[in-house]
Motif scaffolding. Sequence first.
Motif, PDB file in Angstrom:
ATOM      1  N   GLN A  20      45.187 -29.767 137.483  1.00 51.45           N
ATOM      2  CA  GLN A  20      44.253 -28.969 138.276  1.00 51.45           C
ATOM      3  C   GLN A  20      42.794 -29.395 138.064  1.00 51.45           C
ATOM      4  O   GLN A  20      41.925 -28.989 138.835  1.00 51.45           O
ATOM      5  CB  GLN A  20      44.424 -27.482 137.936  1.00 51.45           C
ATOM      6  N   LEU A  58      45.010 -26.115 144.230  1.00 53.18           N
ATOM      7  CA  LEU A  58      44.166 -24.981 143.866  1.00 53.18           C
ATOM      8  C   LEU A  58      44.067 -23.960 144.984  1.00 53.18           C
ATOM      9  O   LEU A  58      44.699 -24.095 146.039  1.00 53.18           O
ATOM     10  CB  LEU A  58      42.773 -25.497 143.475  1.00 53.18           C
ATOM     11  N   SER A  59      43.243 -22.943 144.766  1.00 48.69           N
ATOM     12  CA  SER A  59      43.076 -21.847 145.711  1.00 48.69           C
ATOM     13  C   SER A  59      42.164 -22.246 146.865  1.00 48.69           C
ATOM     14  O   SER A  59      41.541 -23.322 146.855  1.00 48.69           O
ATOM     15  CB  SER A  59      42.484 -20.638 144.994  1.00 48.69           C
ATOM     16  N   LEU A  60      42.061 -21.347 147.844  1.00 47.82           N
ATOM     17  CA  LEU A  60      41.149 -21.573 148.973  1.00 47.82           C
ATOM     18  C   LEU A  60      39.710 -21.703 148.484  1.00 47.82           C
ATOM     19  O   LEU A  60      38.979 -22.601 148.922  1.00 47.82           O
ATOM     20  CB  LEU A  60      41.275 -20.412 149.964  1.00 47.82           C
ATOM     21  N   ARG A  61      39.305 -20.822 147.590  1.00 48.80           N
ATOM     22  CA  ARG A  61      37.929 -20.871 147.076  1.00 48.80           C
ATOM     23  C   ARG A  61      37.646 -22.194 146.391  1.00 48.80           C
ATOM     24  O   ARG A  61      36.598 -22.812 146.616  1.00 48.80           O
ATOM     25  CB  ARG A  61      37.697 -19.718 146.102  1.00 48.80           C
ATOM     26  N   ALA A  62      38.577 -22.649 145.563  1.00 43.27           N
ATOM     27  CA  ALA A  62      38.377 -23.920 144.864  1.00 43.27           C
ATOM     28  C   ALA A  62      38.347 -25.087 145.846  1.00 43.27           C
ATOM     29  O   ALA A  62      37.587 -26.048 145.658  1.00 43.27           O
ATOM     30  CB  ALA A  62      39.490 -24.122 143.835  1.00 43.27           C
ATOM     31  N   THR A  63      39.139 -25.014 146.906  1.00 44.40           N
ATOM     32  CA  THR A  63      39.137 -26.079 147.919  1.00 44.40           C
ATOM     33  C   THR A  63      37.795 -26.138 148.637  1.00 44.40           C
ATOM     34  O   THR A  63      37.239 -27.221 148.871  1.00 44.40           O
ATOM     35  CB  THR A  63      40.270 -25.845 148.936  1.00 44.40           C
ATOM     36  N   ASN A 107      45.093 -26.318 153.019  1.00 49.12           N
ATOM     37  CA  ASN A 107      45.309 -25.300 151.986  1.00 49.12           C
ATOM     38  C   ASN A 107      45.892 -24.031 152.589  1.00 49.12           C
ATOM     39  O   ASN A 107      46.813 -23.423 152.048  1.00 49.12           O
ATOM     40  CB  ASN A 107      43.989 -25.001 151.279  1.00 49.12           C
ATOM     41  N   ARG A 108      45.361 -23.610 153.758  1.00 43.85           N
ATOM     42  CA  ARG A 108      45.864 -22.396 154.403  1.00 43.85           C
ATOM     43  C   ARG A 108      47.293 -22.584 154.914  1.00 43.85           C
ATOM     44  O   ARG A 108      48.131 -21.688 154.810  1.00 43.85           O
ATOM     45  CB  ARG A 108      44.944 -22.000 155.563  1.00 43.85           C
ATOM     46  N   TYR A 111      49.578 -22.365 152.052  1.00 41.45           N
ATOM     47  CA  TYR A 111      49.677 -20.979 151.577  1.00 41.45           C
ATOM     48  C   TYR A 111      50.646 -20.181 152.441  1.00 41.45           C
ATOM     49  O   TYR A 111      51.547 -19.509 151.941  1.00 41.45           O
ATOM     50  CB  TYR A 111      48.296 -20.332 151.596  1.00 41.45           C
ATOM     51  N   TYR A 112      50.468 -20.256 153.774  1.00 40.81           N
ATOM     52  CA  TYR A 112      51.337 -19.483 154.659  1.00 40.81           C
ATOM     53  C   TYR A 112      52.768 -20.005 154.640  1.00 40.81           C
ATOM     54  O   TYR A 112      53.725 -19.237 154.816  1.00 40.81           O
ATOM     55  CB  TYR A 112      50.778 -19.497 156.078  1.00 40.81           C
ATOM     56  N   ASP A 114      54.192 -21.176 151.916  1.00 41.20           N
ATOM     57  CA  ASP A 114      54.734 -20.586 150.695  1.00 41.20           C
ATOM     58  C   ASP A 114      55.085 -19.119 150.904  1.00 41.20           C
ATOM     59  O   ASP A 114      56.094 -18.629 150.384  1.00 41.20           O
ATOM     60  CB  ASP A 114      53.725 -20.720 149.548  1.00 41.20           C
TER      61      ASP A 114
END
Length: 366
Positions: A20, A58-63, A107-108, A111-112, A114
């Motif tokens: 990460q 990583l997360s959306l914020r980290a991206t 990333n989105r 996420y969706y 998953d």
Amino acid sequence: MRAPSAGRTAVRRWCLRRLQLLPLLLLAGGALLDYRTSPHFSAEAFYTAAPMTAAALLSLRATILAGLGACAIDFTLLTHFGFIGDSGGRSELAAVATVSAFAVVVNRLMYYSDVRLQSAREIALAVQHAVLPQPPASIGPLRIAVRYRSAVKGAQIGGDLYSVQDTPYGVRCLVGDVRGKGMGAVKVVDVALGVFREAAEEEPTLVGVTARLERALVREAERRAGPERTEGFVTGVLAEIPLSGDGLRLVNRGHPAPLLLHGGVVRSAEPSEPTLPLALAELGPDGDRTDTVPFPPGTTLLLYTDGLTEARNHAGVFYDPGVRLTGHDFSGPDALLDALLTDVSRHTGGRITDDMALLAVTRGRS
């Protein structure tokens, strides 16, 4: 047999945490390389790789932060070298910004995806609990454990089945394997389990329960078309364990023989006469035979489907539970099944090619 290694899990977690950090390392490495090399050299590949790597790890914020960081570093160094005003510099910055925006979209989407996968798994798990409910952990002096492993990754249920029923005649168990795959096999599982649960309460003998299953599965096969009409069958073994006494009764219909484990010794409860699977009785001799075998306190009955005995290693050698379990003593049915699954996974290198249902019953002292 050894329990799964906690150290292996810790190593995986350590590697994931280090992985990460990769977006940050790409940004820092790209900036350093860009600054220390010729002005005509560009580290654009590092700046675009960082947000895409963040999107996957990583997360959306980290991206978003990785994308903003990549654009900021590229803009700063282009300004430092005096390239921000020409078309090449603007083109490079636009490429980094475009890839960063695309990384957010990726990333989105991941996420969706998953979320949908998790939802599908929860639905499959609900179906499994409805069709193959978890039996009680104990009934009288009997301790009970089950495990189900599907050959399809992410699937929770297939063509193998198990059931445990506390009846006026003792605890009755069924483990079976439906020929075929997919929703057709799941439907047959549902029919077989429904009939077994009703018949186990009503029929005074295992032979009577088996006859009810035979009739129901023949009717189910007649509703199908093509090869499934004539080739659909279910291998199965039925067990009846009185809560008192030191014996158990078995009816085996073309299924792998159960194993009896006591003090590190493993015995195979082979049927006294070979029989055909359920739904094929008309092709063989009439009548089922009930075999009675000793089942004293401290003994564990292991019922399983052929996914266990047909599990192969890289050399093509089949797994032999009788040999692998000999010399090992287990504290109870859960410990036995956990150790067994770990050993099978070690034998096959983690490759499962067929569904596997396991049911273990240990007789304690009354």
